[in-house]
Design an enzyme around this catalytic site. Structure first.
Site, PDB file in Angstrom:
ATOM      1  N   SER A 161       3.972  -2.004  10.240  1.00 40.11           N
ATOM      2  CA  SER A 161       5.430  -2.076  10.384  1.00 40.11           C
ATOM      3  C   SER A 161       6.011  -3.444  10.037  1.00 40.11           C
ATOM      4  O   SER A 161       6.942  -3.916  10.695  1.00 40.11           O
ATOM      5  CB  SER A 161       5.854  -1.644  11.795  1.00 40.11           C
ATOM      6  OG  SER A 161       5.472  -0.291  12.017  1.00 40.11           O
TER       7      SER A 161
ATOM      8  N   HIS B  77      -9.344   1.342   5.189  1.00 43.49           N
ATOM      9  CA  HIS B  77      -8.051   1.568   5.853  1.00 43.49           C
ATOM     10  C   HIS B  77      -8.262   2.578   6.980  1.00 43.49           C
ATOM     11  O   HIS B  77      -9.039   3.521   6.847  1.00 43.49           O
ATOM     12  CB  HIS B  77      -7.013   2.077   4.847  1.00 43.49           C
ATOM     13  CG  HIS B  77      -5.624   2.037   5.407  1.00 43.49           C
ATOM     14  ND1 HIS B  77      -5.165   2.967   6.305  1.00 43.49           N
ATOM     15  CD2 HIS B  77      -4.618   1.141   5.240  1.00 43.49           C
ATOM     16  CE1 HIS B  77      -3.920   2.657   6.654  1.00 43.49           C
ATOM     17  NE2 HIS B  77      -3.570   1.551   6.022  1.00 43.49           N
TER      18      HIS B  77
ATOM     19  N   GLU C 249      -6.592   4.982   7.907  1.00 43.46           N
ATOM     20  CA  GLU C 249      -6.331   6.384   7.523  1.00 43.46           C
ATOM     21  C   GLU C 249      -7.533   6.991   6.802  1.00 43.46           C
ATOM     22  O   GLU C 249      -7.798   8.182   6.917  1.00 43.46           O
ATOM     23  CB  GLU C 249      -5.046   6.452   6.669  1.00 43.46           C
ATOM     24  CG  GLU C 249      -3.823   6.192   7.539  1.00 43.46           C
ATOM     25  CD  GLU C 249      -2.642   5.565   6.825  1.00 43.46           C
ATOM     26  OE1 GLU C 249      -2.603   5.556   5.580  1.00 43.46           O
ATOM     27  OE2 GLU C 249      -1.747   5.057   7.540  1.00 43.46           O
TER      28      GLU C 249
ATOM     29  N   ASN D 196       0.871  -1.181   0.000  1.00 47.50           N
ATOM     30  CA  ASN D 196       0.000   0.000   0.000  1.00 47.50           C
ATOM     31  C   ASN D 196       0.908   1.232   0.000  1.00 47.50           C
ATOM     32  O   ASN D 196       1.490   1.563   1.035  1.00 47.50           O
ATOM     33  CB  ASN D 196      -0.897  -0.033   1.249  1.00 47.50           C
ATOM     34  CG  ASN D 196      -1.722   1.237   1.394  1.00 47.50           C
ATOM     35  OD1 ASN D 196      -1.777   2.071   0.485  1.00 47.50           O
ATOM     36  ND2 ASN D 196      -2.360   1.391   2.539  1.00 47.50           N
TER      37      ASN D 196
ATOM     38  N   GLY E 260       3.152   2.490  10.637  1.00 46.13           N
ATOM     39  CA  GLY E 260       4.122   3.563  10.403  1.00 46.13           C
ATOM     40  C   GLY E 260       4.899   3.962  11.647  1.00 46.13           C
ATOM     41  O   GLY E 260       5.551   5.007  11.671  1.00 46.13           O
TER      42      GLY E 260
ATOM     43  N   LYS F  86       0.102   4.216  -0.205  1.00 42.76           N
ATOM     44  CA  LYS F  86      -0.535   5.408   0.390  1.00 42.76           C
ATOM     45  C   LYS F  86      -0.279   6.605  -0.539  1.00 42.76           C
ATOM     46  O   LYS F  86      -0.241   6.425  -1.748  1.00 42.76           O
ATOM     47  CB  LYS F  86      -0.026   5.626   1.811  1.00 42.76           C
ATOM     48  CG  LYS F  86      -0.127   4.343   2.646  1.00 42.76           C
ATOM     49  CD  LYS F  86       0.145   4.543   4.092  1.00 42.76           C
ATOM     50  CE  LYS F  86      -0.031   3.213   4.826  1.00 42.76           C
ATOM     51  NZ  LYS F  86       0.104   3.334   6.267  1.00 42.76           N
TER      52      LYS F  86
ATOM     53  N   GLU G  62      -4.938  -4.502  10.859  1.00 45.34           N
ATOM     54  CA  GLU G  62      -3.869  -3.514  11.001  1.00 45.34           C
ATOM     55  C   GLU G  62      -4.074  -2.722  12.296  1.00 45.34           C
ATOM     56  O   GLU G  62      -4.847  -1.751  12.316  1.00 45.34           O
ATOM     57  CB  GLU G  62      -3.892  -2.535   9.828  1.00 45.34           C
ATOM     58  CG  GLU G  62      -3.689  -3.166   8.475  1.00 45.34           C
ATOM     59  CD  GLU G  62      -3.171  -2.151   7.461  1.00 45.34           C
ATOM     60  OE1 GLU G  62      -2.123  -2.417   6.869  1.00 45.34           O
ATOM     61  OE2 GLU G  62      -3.797  -1.091   7.281  1.00 45.34           O
TER      62      GLU G  62
HETATM   63  P1  13P Z   1       3.392   0.467   7.560  1.00 42.59           P
HETATM   64  O1  13P Z   1       3.875  -0.838   6.956  1.00 42.59           O
HETATM   65  O2  13P Z   1       4.125   1.654   7.035  1.00 42.59           O
HETATM   66  O3  13P Z   1       3.336   0.393   9.045  1.00 42.59           O
HETATM   67  O4  13P Z   1       1.866   0.661   7.068  1.00 42.59           O
HETATM   68  C1  13P Z   1       0.972  -0.374   7.217  1.00 42.59           C
HETATM   69  C2  13P Z   1      -0.261  -0.032   6.493  1.00 42.59           C
HETATM   70  O5  13P Z   1      -1.001   0.853   6.919  1.00 42.59           O
HETATM   71  C3  13P Z   1      -0.548  -0.740   5.241  1.00 42.59           C
HETATM   72  O6  13P Z   1      -1.835  -0.491   4.800  1.00 42.59           O
END
Ligand code: 13P
Length: 248
Positions: free
Chosen positions: A210, A93, A95, A13, A171, A15, A165
């Site tokens: 992560s 997601h 976010e 992803n 992140g 983002k 997640e």
């Molecule tokens: P990270 O791998 O950067 O922690 O992000 C995970 C994520 O939100 C994937 O959708």
């Protein structure tokens, strides 16, 4: 490392990251690379989706509208995603839930649209730190998934994918331990089994938060973890390929 459970899926992803040159770097890095028993997908920002068309990499979108084509400025419809050979679409997601106020009901409506268009939804769930600290993780995740089962008949969820997640691991470099992740994945599978036992046995449940080349193998070895949804580490072709190899 496949233990004969389910095929793995590793999805990147991106983002709101990437560039044309990163797209080209990935197309070059992936040409001729094969993985055993692992489906690999990339979900770049939508503008870069056409650049991956026909390049041998399965592509997904990061989001889609729950509405049909029409007066929805800034949104993309599932019919557009199908025109550009998208195979997957992430929905829900954290976010999107946080930045755009998406409710679990809206997420379920998006998942339904994705399924109706013949694409595979990657349905995200996961708790914030406060919920984990209060010990209510299972209830929280169940309520997010309940909205899916309220709206979509189990027979239409046969190809769906769930991604767990935990928000506190996204992140942050602070990944859930393999056991912490397995505990929630096991719970999710048992919850799905209350709806449909055969769906529970086949549904891929990905872990996200992560995931890096050095922790992927241990996470993917857990009995109910069927791959990963990778954020930061999916922006480096070498790291993403090594995470995919950890599953193969
Ligand atoms: P990270 O791998 O950067 O922690 O992000 C995970 C994520 O939100 C994937 O959708």
């Amino acid at each position: 490392m496949n233990t004969g459970k389910r095929n793995y899926l590793v999805a990147g992803n991106w983002k709101m990251n990437g560039s044309r040159s990163l797209v080209n770097e990935f197309i070059d890095a992936f040409s001729g690379v094969k993985f055993n028993h692992v489906d690999v997908a990339l979900c770049p920002p939508s503008l870069y989706i056409p650049a991956f068309s026909g390049k041998g990499i399965a592509i997904g979108a990061q989001d889609v509208s729950h509405c049909d084509n029409g007066a929805h400025t800034g949104d993309l419809s599932v019919s557009m995603l199908t025109e550009f050979d998208c195979k997957y679409c992430i929905v829900g997601h954290s976010e999107r839930r946080e930045d755009h106020g998406e409710s679990s009901r809206t997420v379920a409506e998006k998942a339904r649209k994705v399924i109706e268009a013949g694409l595979i939804p990657i349905i995200c769930c996961g708790e914030p730190l406060s919920v984990r600290e209060n010990g209510n993780v299972n209830e929280f995740v169940e309520s997010q998934l309940q909205a899916i089962f309220d709206l979509i008949d189990v027979k239409n969820l046969q190809n769906a994918v769930i991604a767990y997640e935990p928000i506190w691991a996204i992140g942050t470099g602070k990944t859930a331990s393999p056991q912490e992740a397995q505990d929630v994945h096991g719970f999710i599978r048992s919850y799905v089994a209350t709806k449909d036992a055969s769906l529970a046995a086949r549904i891929q449940i990905l872990y996200g938060g992560s995931v890096k080349p050095d922790n992927a193998k241990e996470l993917f070895a857990q009995p109910d973890i069927d791959g990963g949804l990778i954020g930061g580490a999916s922006l480096k072709a070498k790291d993403f390929i090594s995470i995919c190899q950890a599953a193969s």
